[in-house]
Design a protein around this motif. Structure first.
Motif, short mmCIF file in Angstrom:
data_model
loop_
_atom_site.label_atom_id
_atom_site.label_comp_id
_atom_site.label_asym_id
_atom_site.label_seq_id
_atom_site.Cartn_x
_atom_site.Cartn_y
_atom_site.Cartn_z
N TYR A 115 0.78 -1.24 0.00
CA TYR A 115 0.00 0.00 0.00
C TYR A 115 0.81 1.29 0.00
CZ TYR A 115 -3.82 -3.13 1.23
OH TYR A 115 -4.74 -4.14 1.23
N HIS A 152 -4.92 10.11 11.58
CA HIS A 152 -5.99 9.77 10.64
C HIS A 152 -5.65 8.45 9.93
CE1 HIS A 152 -8.82 10.11 7.41
NE2 HIS A 152 -7.88 10.32 6.51
N PRO A 196 2.53 3.09 -2.18
CA PRO A 196 2.18 4.08 -3.19
C PRO A 196 0.77 4.63 -3.01
CG PRO A 196 3.15 2.12 -4.18
CD PRO A 196 2.87 1.79 -2.76
N LEU A 197 -0.16 3.74 -2.65
CA LEU A 197 -1.54 4.18 -2.47
C LEU A 197 -1.65 5.17 -1.32
CD1 LEU A 197 -4.49 3.87 -3.30
CD2 LEU A 197 -4.64 1.87 -1.81
N LEU A 198 -0.92 4.88 -0.22
CA LEU A 198 -0.93 5.79 0.93
C LEU A 198 -0.42 7.17 0.53
CD1 LEU A 198 0.54 3.48 3.68
CD2 LEU A 198 -1.79 4.34 3.57
N ALA A 199 0.66 7.16 -0.26
CA ALA A 199 1.22 8.44 -0.69
C ALA A 199 0.25 9.16 -1.60
CB ALA A 199 2.55 8.20 -1.40
N ASP A 200 -0.36 8.40 -2.50
CA ASP A 200 -1.30 9.02 -3.45
C ASP A 200 -2.49 9.64 -2.71
OD1 ASP A 200 -2.18 9.43 -6.25
OD2 ASP A 200 -3.88 8.24 -5.55
N LEU A 201 -2.97 8.93 -1.68
CA LEU A 201 -4.12 9.44 -0.93
C LEU A 201 -3.70 10.45 0.14
CD1 LEU A 201 -6.13 6.10 -0.47
CD2 LEU A 201 -6.68 7.98 -1.99
N GLY A 202 -2.40 10.57 0.35
CA GLY A 202 -1.91 11.53 1.34
C GLY A 202 -2.28 11.16 2.77
N LEU A 203 -2.38 9.86 3.04
CA LEU A 203 -2.79 9.44 4.39
C LEU A 203 -1.59 9.47 5.33
CD1 LEU A 203 -5.06 6.39 3.50
CD2 LEU A 203 -5.78 8.59 4.39
N GLN A 204 -1.73 10.18 6.44
CA GLN A 204 -0.64 10.32 7.40
C GLN A 204 -1.19 10.46 8.80
OE1 GLN A 204 1.72 13.67 6.26
NE2 GLN A 204 2.28 12.80 4.28
N VAL A 222 -6.92 3.30 8.74
CA VAL A 222 -6.39 2.27 7.84
C VAL A 222 -5.39 1.34 8.53
CG1 VAL A 222 -5.32 1.85 5.62
CG2 VAL A 222 -6.68 3.89 5.94
#
Lengths: 205, 534
Positions: B439, B452, B441-449, B457
């Motif tokens: 995940y 939150h 790349p997906l985390l980076a794409d969605l900007g999840l940090q 997640v």
């Protein structure tokens, strides 16, 4: 307006250079044989592959110095687009700020789900969906995110011919309506003819 | 595929604000790393400073030392070989015999046995194999539980189940396509073993063997209780005796250094041999598997029945004695001891999980092997550092400043957390690795940090693994005997110490009842673990 100027990208021993521009509300298809660097170009635009040289400028703002997390870009990858341990609805919500879409944003998501035939699947886990259903869910989230530049890596590969047309037409409508920019990878010339304003052919390096 | 690290692209150094935010996010990991390493270093230093005469190198000339070292290695080798001899055929049966009755329960029993508090097992083994044990008359006049036989039985009891679980899981991980191709090509049993099963075993066996060997090499409570004297002593017990009975820090320090060198070298060696998929939750093997021959099938089932009996008997043997204790049991005392035990174990388990998560946050951040290895070494080095050295070192380091009678509970929680940490870290790491591999790349794409990301997640993703490791850490701390022995307060007891005290005063029935209660608490925690397999 997206401007890609003298962008050099490499993977392994291969090197490519790209120069193109794409205006708001426009769609560009990326075509070429396997291994020609189509996905690498998308990954570079998304911030996942550092460029060797050149510039990426979006609406006058340079992107190439930004982390992937900070770029105004939404990407549909070839795989691993959904978190497997949370529901489809939860996955869709994550496309919006803090995972909490506003009522109008969520309305648009639900409308898209109904249009593309996945509205009944919102409570399920991704593992309970077929490949085509997963693709449509991920496509909806990517295209509806509040990002001006949308990158889709083979978005219609897992879809049957009818759904493919329906999904492609819907994507094109969203791009036109919201004034976004779309770059998508395809191996099918019909896709390019139907939805793209222009096609970038990439040959072997 | 996106394989690159998602750090700022070349030429884009993080600005001050970003650097500060990154630093803030890494702070828990850095703190955890400091705690893990500092306590070990401080404990060793404290003992070194106490050793006015320095390290007692004269022991190198003493036959006693070489005997202890030889016995430590010999009993560990025998224990590991016996455990694997039992585990190999049984693991294969578990993986291939789809109609084996009670498979899921057996796998739970295996886990329970692996983490079973040593004192419970010892009480059961004495009831079975002791001087007036149930099975003793069948073993002939020369039978003696105390010494190498008792140590081997206990070690095989504790470790064969671990090997069975790990190996059967590896057997089940063979891709179903490999089995199907071998069937479609008409390969015979030997060809199938050589081409399909052996490649998997070759990578799994060294790790399992090494880990069991290491656990047995560092064994403490079993050897202390069943060793029966100086002829059957390990380094860990010798350290305990040097500190507890003689208070001879130079000797203890020398022995601890020897233990660190030998166990540390073995750990590095075994780690290089192959990885270890640990105690993952039991999974139903519903994928297609080839039919095995009748002889193999029924041979496997006979072994299965024998191992079920071997693992159940020490537990079952406690029941009549516990029932005989009946109303004579000191219930108020037992209840108090249970509350203390559960409280300590719960706190230690939560602390171990928190430390492991903090260390993993740092581990995730590093993308180069050396720094990742440093974090790993900090988190798992308590596997090879003698628990007694850690306990006594911290005790003497702070005894001038801390009233241990009042604050001993803090050390009990902290040290038990550190000892459970390797098990927790090593089990959580693959989940974290899988998460990132899938995940990132997906985390980076969605900007999840940040929070939150954790709440929505990562937390839900890790939840099953977290429950599993918390349960294992809880049970390991629940059985603690050594740390409490140093820091325990006479005004409150834990269940293992109560068992020890009851058995020491020949109130064996009451000891059996307390042991059963301890086992029931452990089982409850592990049931929670197995529920976490979804």
């Amino acid at each position: 307006m997206l401007e890609v100027k003298g962008l050099r990208v490499g993977r392994g021993g291969l090197r490519w250079q790209h120069d193109f521009a794409l205006a708001r509300g426009r769609v560009m298809a990326l075509m070429g044989p396997s291994g020609a660097g189509k996905s690498t170009l998308l990954e570079c635009l998304g911030g996942f592959v550092p460029p060797l040289a050149g510039e990426i400028v979006l609406d006058g703002r340079p992107l190439h110095g930004l982390r992937a997390e900070d770029r105004p870009v939404a990407t549909l990858f070839q795989q691993h687009n959904l978190f497997e341990h949370i529901s489809v609805a939860h996955n869709l919500r994550l496309g919006f700020r803090q995972g909490n879409p506003s009522a109008p944003q969520w309305r648009r998501v639900v409308d898209a789900c109904e249009l593309l035939g996945v509205a009944d699947l919102l409570a399920r886990l991704p593992g309970e969906l077929s490949g085509g259903q997963r693709q449509r869910v991920a496509l909806i989230r990517t295209v509806l995110r509040e990002r001006p530049l949308i990158l889709l890596d083979e978005p219609f590969g897992a879809l049957d011919p009818d759904t493919r047309i329906e999904a492609g037409d819907w994507v094109r409508r969203v791009i036109d309506r919201d004034g976004k920019m779309l770059i998508f990878v395809t191996h099918d010339a019909d896709d390019a003819r139907r939805w793209a304003d222009r096609t970038l052919e990439i040959g072997a390096a | 595929m996106i394989a690159e690290r998602l750090s700022p692209p070349t030429g884009a150094a993080p600005d001050g604000g970003l650097r500060f935010a990154l630093g803030l996010r890494l702070m828990p990991g850095v703190l955890a790393l400091f705690v893990m390493l500092a306590i070990s270093v401080a404990a060793l230093l404290a003992l070194a400073l106490r050793s006015n005469a320095g390290v007692s190198l004269t022991l190198l000339q003493e036959r006693w030392f070489w005997h202890v070292l030889r016995f430590s290695l010999w009993q560990a080798l025998l224990s590991a070989v016996l455990s694997l001899l039992i585990a190999l055929p049984l693991a294969r049966t578990l993986a291939l015999d789809r109609h084996l009755p009670g498979r899921t329960w057996f796998q739970r029993l295996c886990l329970l046995c692996f983490v079973m508090p040593s004192l419970v097992l010892i009480t059961g083994l004495v009831t079975l194999f002791g001087r007036s044990g149930w099975i003793t008359p069948l073993l002939g006049g020369g039978w003696q539980l105390y010494g190498l036989p008792g140590i081997l039985i206990a070690h095989v009891y504790l470790n064969a189940p671990f090997a069975i679980r790990v190996l059967s899981q590896r057997w089940q991980s063979i891709p179903v396509d490999a089995w199907k191709i071998s069937a479609q090509l008409g390969l015979n049993g030997w060809q199938r073993f050589r081409l399909v099963e052996w490649p998997m075993l070759r990578t799994a066996l060294p790790g399992v063997f090494g880990f069991v060997f290491l656990l047995c090499f560092n064994s403490f409570a079993v050897v202390l209780a069943l060793g029966g004297g100086p002829r059957a002593t390990t380094l860990e017990v010798a350290i305990f005796q040097a500190l507890k009975f003689d208070f001879n820090p130079p000797e203890a320090l020398f022995l601890a250094c020897m233990q660190l060198v030998v166990a540390g070298s073995l750990f590095v060696l075994f780690s290089r041999w192959g990885g270890l998929q640990w105690l993952v939750a039991a999974r139903a093997g519903d994928a297609w598997r080839p039919q095995v021959g009748m002889a193999v099938k029924w041979g496997g089932r006979a072994l299965y029945a024998a191992v079920v009996a071997f693992l159940s008997l020490p537990i079952v043997s406690l029941v009549p004695a516990a029932a005989a204790a009946g109303r004579a049991l000191p219930w108020p005392e037992i209840a108090r001891a249970t509350v203390f035990s559960v409280g300590f174990a719960l706190a230690a388990a939560l602390l171990a999980v928190a430390l492991a998560l903090a260390a993993l946050s740092l581990w995730r951040h590093f993308d180069d092997a050396p720094r990742r290895r440093l974090v790993e070494a900090a988190a798992v080095h308590h596997l090879v550092i003698p628990g007694m050295v850690l306990s006594v070192g911290v005790y003497v380091l702070l005894m001038a400043r801390v009233n241990w009678l009042e604050w001993g509970w803090v050390a009990i929680v902290l040290l038990n957390a550190l000892m459970a940490l390797p098990f927790v870290f090593v089990q959580l790491r693959p989940s974290m690795f899988e998460y990132d591999a899938q995940y990132r790349p997906l985390l980076a794409d969605l900007g999840l940090q940040g929070w939150h990301h954790w709440r929505r997640v990562l937390g839900p993703f890790l939840a099953p693994a977290l429950r599993r490791v918390a349960a294992i850490a809880f049970v390991l701390a629940l059985g603690d005997f050594a740390v409490f022995g140093i820091y325990g307060n006479p005004s409150w007891h834990t269940l293992p110490w109560m068992i020890h005290a009851l058995a020491g005063s020949y109130r064996l029935d009451e000891a059996a009842a307390a042991a059963l209660l301890l086992l029931a608490v452990a089982l409850a925690a592990l049931c929670l673990l197995e529920r976490a397999r979804a």
